[in-house]
Design an enzyme around this catalytic site. Structure first.
Site, PDB file in Angstrom:
ATOM      1  N   THR A 130     -46.006 -44.031 -13.576  1.00  0.00           N
ATOM      2  CA  THR A 130     -46.698 -44.182 -14.853  1.00  0.00           C
ATOM      3  C   THR A 130     -45.937 -43.484 -15.974  1.00  0.00           C
ATOM      4  O   THR A 130     -45.013 -42.702 -15.738  1.00  0.00           O
ATOM      5  CB  THR A 130     -48.107 -43.591 -14.774  1.00  0.00           C
ATOM      6  OG1 THR A 130     -48.003 -42.189 -14.463  1.00  0.00           O
ATOM      7  CG2 THR A 130     -48.939 -44.284 -13.704  1.00  0.00           C
ATOM      8  N   GLN A 152     -46.882 -41.076 -17.803  1.00  0.00           N
ATOM      9  CA  GLN A 152     -47.055 -39.621 -17.701  1.00  0.00           C
ATOM     10  C   GLN A 152     -46.848 -39.135 -16.257  1.00  0.00           C
ATOM     11  O   GLN A 152     -47.566 -38.265 -15.778  1.00  0.00           O
ATOM     12  CB  GLN A 152     -48.435 -39.214 -18.218  1.00  0.00           C
ATOM     13  CG  GLN A 152     -48.559 -39.265 -19.722  1.00  0.00           C
ATOM     14  CD  GLN A 152     -47.560 -38.356 -20.418  1.00  0.00           C
ATOM     15  OE1 GLN A 152     -47.270 -37.265 -19.941  1.00  0.00           O
ATOM     16  NE2 GLN A 152     -47.047 -38.801 -21.556  1.00  0.00           N
ATOM     17  N   SER A 153     -45.843 -39.656 -15.610  1.00  0.00           N
ATOM     18  CA  SER A 153     -45.603 -39.323 -14.202  1.00  0.00           C
ATOM     19  C   SER A 153     -44.988 -37.937 -14.037  1.00  0.00           C
ATOM     20  O   SER A 153     -43.890 -37.658 -14.551  1.00  0.00           O
ATOM     21  CB  SER A 153     -44.678 -40.366 -13.580  1.00  0.00           C
ATOM     22  OG  SER A 153     -44.184 -39.919 -12.334  1.00  0.00           O
ATOM     23  N   ASN A 154     -45.662 -37.082 -13.286  1.00  0.00           N
ATOM     24  CA  ASN A 154     -45.096 -35.789 -12.904  1.00  0.00           C
ATOM     25  C   ASN A 154     -43.914 -35.983 -11.962  1.00  0.00           C
ATOM     26  O   ASN A 154     -42.945 -35.219 -11.989  1.00  0.00           O
ATOM     27  CB  ASN A 154     -46.156 -34.926 -12.213  1.00  0.00           C
ATOM     28  CG  ASN A 154     -47.346 -34.679 -13.090  1.00  0.00           C
ATOM     29  OD1 ASN A 154     -47.226 -34.151 -14.185  1.00  0.00           O
ATOM     30  ND2 ASN A 154     -48.522 -35.095 -12.623  1.00  0.00           N
ATOM     31  N   CYS A 202     -41.756 -38.509 -11.969  1.00  0.00           N
ATOM     32  CA  CYS A 202     -40.575 -38.889 -12.735  1.00  0.00           C
ATOM     33  C   CYS A 202     -40.003 -37.694 -13.494  1.00  0.00           C
ATOM     34  O   CYS A 202     -38.770 -37.541 -13.579  1.00  0.00           O
ATOM     35  CB  CYS A 202     -40.925 -40.021 -13.693  1.00  0.00           C
ATOM     36  SG  CYS A 202     -41.191 -41.605 -12.858  1.00  0.00           S
TER      37      CYS A 202
END
Length: 351
Positions: A81, A83-85, A87
């Site tokens: 997503t 807001q991916s932690n 990534c």
């Protein structure tokens, strides 16, 4: 050799990078424990792993990217997503290793939809940019279709002559699970040192983190409950998937164990009202944790797991101890600034 030593020896035989700060702290939450009027609550601070604001993916990446290096990787393709932690920590890993990384980010789960492409970057997305990741946006929800898109993007880089390491490759989840089998040994050693006895452990997970933690703890003889609170509902049976991941991890470690779906307590009831959408219970969990023990939770993952702990706290006696395993993710709070300001702002003088 006891099982903790045997497990640690097995882990030591695998390639591993040094990316995080371990062991992470194990801390009591005294004011919150008193406020809830039940057991003593402790927190395992995997939000303090130290890589670009930390989180559980740092443990994953120590094993995953050791394998990427072994394969001679020249390019990384990752995704999730906006807001991916995951990534964010992967972009940080790649910056540390000098590897270019391309992120495929889905807008399908963002409250603002495709508008998030043109809004000023905040939270995890801003950190991705700072770390040098290139980004493209797609409107495909997480799951099999998204992984297909990711594989297609990876194939494009491979056609240019790159040796691509990508999220959709099966070894990624297997090694991520290994990392939390190892984390279980870290916790057991802290429990012994502090003389603790936990009746239950709560963790936000829908994949390798929970699978590895449960399998590792059970292998080491932990007798309490381990509650995996899922932040998303996948189109497959998550308890069966957890068992598959755990078996692959133990096979790689060369440890004798066989796991089934019955070994994994995966609860999807706290996902509502949806992935990435905080519930009223999650917002209350954020408030209680922040204002009693200055523990910050994110609206997507940890707040929902902590809401489960709060909702079930009366199932434990005042003499018991329970643990919340904090997987990080607070950076995502800044993408929810309007909602959180509306709920928590205190403007003006009191009284």
């Amino acid at each position: 050799m006891d099982r903790v030593s045997r497990l640690k020896a097995a882990v030591a035989n695998l390639p591993r990078l040094q990316l995080g700060h371990f062991p992470t702290p194990l801390e009591p939450l005294p004011r919150l424990s008193r406020a809830l009027g039940g057991p003593t609550i402790w927190v395992k601070r995997d939000d303090c792993t130290g890589l670009a604001f930390g989180g559980n993916k740092t443990r994953h990446n120590e094993f995953i990217f050791a394998e990427a290096q072994r394969r001679g990787t020249t390019y990384v393709v990752w995704g999730a997503t906006v807001q991916s932690n995951n990534c964010r920590q992967t972009a940080a890993t790649c910056a540390r290793l000098g590897l270019p990384v391309h992120l495929v980010l889905t807008t399908a789960h963002d409250p603002a939809g495709s508008e998030c492409r043109i809004r000023p970057a905040t939270g995890n997305l801003l950190v991705d940019y700072l770390l040098g990741a290139t980004v493209e946006f797609v409107d495909v929800p997480l799951g099999p279709r998204f992984m297909k898109v990711l594989a297609e993007v990876a194939a494009e880089f491979e056609a240019r002559g790159e040796r691509v390491f990508a999220l959709h490759q099966p070894v990624v989840n297997e090694l991520a699970t290994v990392s939390y089998v190892a984390a279980a040994a870290e916790l057991l050693e802290q429990i012994r040192t502090y003389g603790l006895e936990f009746s239950a452990i709560y963790v936000a997970s829908s994949g390798p983190t929970g699978a590895g933690l449960v399998a590792g703890l059970r292998y080491l003889g932990f007798q309490g409950r381990v509650r995996i609170i899922a932040p998303i509902i996948w189109p497959w049976a998550m308890d069966h998937h957890s068992a598959q991941l755990a078996n692959l991890a133990f096979q790689r470690l060369g440890l004798p164990a066989e796991w089934t779906a019955n070994d994994f307590d995966v609860d999807t009831r706290y996902v509502e009202p949806g992935y990435g959408v905080p519930s009223e219970a999650a917002l209350e969990a954020i408030r209680l944790a922040a204002r009693h023990d200055a523990l910050l939770l994110d609206p997507v993952y940890t707040a929902k797991a902590f809401a489960a702990l709060i909702g079930e706290v009366t199932e434990y006696g005042s003499g018991e101890q329970i643990l919340f395993w904090h997987t990080g993710g607070q950076v995502a709070m800044f993408a929810y600034q309007e909602l959180l300001t509306e709920h928590f702002a205190c403007v003006g003088r009191p009284g």
